[in-house]
Write an enzyme that holds these catalytic residues in place. Structure first.
Site, PDB file in Angstrom:
ATOM      1  CG  ASP A 247      25.024  20.623 -22.713  1.00  0.00           C
ATOM      2  OD1 ASP A 247      25.475  20.563 -21.563  1.00  0.00           O
ATOM      3  OD2 ASP A 247      24.615  19.634 -23.353  1.00  0.00           O
TER       4      ASP A 247
ATOM      5  CG  ASN B 144      31.501  10.128 -22.760  1.00  0.00           C
ATOM      6  OD1 ASN B 144      32.569  10.268 -23.355  1.00  0.00           O
ATOM      7  ND2 ASN B 144      31.047  11.029 -21.906  1.00  0.00           N
TER       8      ASN B 144
ATOM      9  CG  ASP C 187      38.432  12.726 -22.142  1.00  0.00           C
ATOM     10  OD1 ASP C 187      37.337  13.143 -21.716  1.00  0.00           O
ATOM     11  OD2 ASP C 187      39.227  12.064 -21.441  1.00  0.00           O
TER      12      ASP C 187
ATOM     13  CD  GLU D  15      27.638  16.946 -20.937  1.00  0.00           C
ATOM     14  OE1 GLU D  15      26.473  16.516 -20.883  1.00  0.00           O
ATOM     15  OE2 GLU D  15      28.520  16.653 -20.106  1.00  0.00           O
TER      16      GLU D  15
END
Length: 337
Positions: free
Chosen positions: A196, A204, A213, A239
């Protein structure tokens, strides 16, 4: 003038129609790349007995093609541990499309048929006629294009659109197969790792989803560079990523995953800077169904994220220290995918 005619059960090439149709049915029934490759080679060997046929796979590293023989006997699952090599100058020009693009190329030893995926060569059929026998180009190209089409369908079905890694559907299928298989006598033990990205929401929020991205894509590329060709790499969701890999021991698996953690933390990401990952992993054991295996790796991942992040923990080691407990799964609650 007498016109040429063919009987209903033959093709103009002389190949029996039922045999060809039967081979096509077998070929198009495959849903895994390896079995698809075996089926293709078997079909070509049956329909072209006077030719030697081999299948090569191609991979691209920093824009340069490398290739290795994947299959040359239809009764083999694959040729194990074949080294990747740089192709000779003629094949290199074909793979990089420096020569005029053709469906079939003539080489010193026979014929070369490239197979494409997203306009890039991913495999090569090498056909060598024996004793100056003729090769039916129409039949060869038809089978090659069918195989190519199915490779693209499998890629679209099994791949994550953003990262190019295998997707969750492929992960579920391969994890189930690994858990169900016998692997007690293998020298390397299979493991599942869940990974993770730490504080990904901040990326973000601070930089926007486009940069987010890009972070996911760069992480996927670094996974492909770090892990071996035989390791399964998957975008598990958001993620989170999954890795199915083998190691000689849990200690060695720990070292491998810690090495990847360190590699990520030491390589800055454009615009974002440092990115770290947390990892939890567990050994695949036939005593557990896939849902239990995932749960164990997930608990180890949760421990990594709640105890400092940027670290690797194994479920079995945490369990021995009393940090995590096994969750009993009722038979009616088991998810077999």
């Amino acid at each position: 003038m007498e016109t040429s005619r063919t009987t209903p059960d033959t093709m103009p090439t002389g190949y029996p129609l039922p045999e060809i149709l039967g081979s096509l049915v077998e070929l198009t029934a495959q849903r895994e790349r390896r079995t698809l490759e075996i089926s293709l080679l078997t079909t070509l060997r049956e329909l072209m007995p006077d030719c030697t046929v081999a299948l090569y796979n191609c991979r691209w590293i920093d824009g340069h093609p490398w290739w290795r023989i994947q299959l040359d006997q239809p009764d083999q699952a694959a040729l194990p541990n074949q080294p990747w090599a740089l192709p000779n100058s003629k094949i290199l020009r074909i793979l990089t499309q420096q020569e005029e693009r053709q469906p079939v190329y003539q080489t010193e030893t026979g014929l070369c048929v490239p197979l494409y995926q997203i306009n890039q060569v991913v495999a090569v059929l090498m056909v060598t006629p024996n004793h100056d026998s003729a090769v039916d180009h129409t039949l060869l190209l038809a089978l090659a294009r069918i195989h190519e089409n199915f490779l693209n369908l499998l890629h679209a079905s099994d791949s994550d659109t953003l990262t190019g890694l295998n997707n969750r559907r492929k992960f579920d299928s391969q994890l189930y197969t690994l858990v169900a298989s016998q692997h007690d006598e293998l020298p390397r033990v299979p493991f599942l790792a869940l990974l993770d990205i730490d504080h990904f929401k901040r990326v973000n929020d601070n930089y926007g989803h486009i940069i987010g991205d890009e972070v996911l894509l760069m992480l996927a590329q670094r996974m492909q560079q770090f892990f071996g060709e035989e390791d399964g790499l998957y975008r598990y969701g958001g993620e989170e990523f999954a890795i199915l890999f083998r190691a000689v021991s849990a200690e060695k698996a720990q070292v491998i995953l810690e090495g990847f953690c360190e590699r990520i933390s030491n390589q800055p990401f454009p615009q974002v800077g440092q990115v770290t990952v947390s990892i939890g992993f567990t050994r695949l054991d036939q005593c557990f169904v896939p849902a239990q295996v995932i749960d164990r790796a997930d608990k180890a991942l949760y421990h990594s994220k709640t105890n400092g992040r940027n670290q690797v923990n194994q479920f079995e080691a945490l369990q021995a220290q009393g940090f995590v407990n096994e969750v009993e799964v009722a038979s009616g609650d088991i998810d077999l995918f």
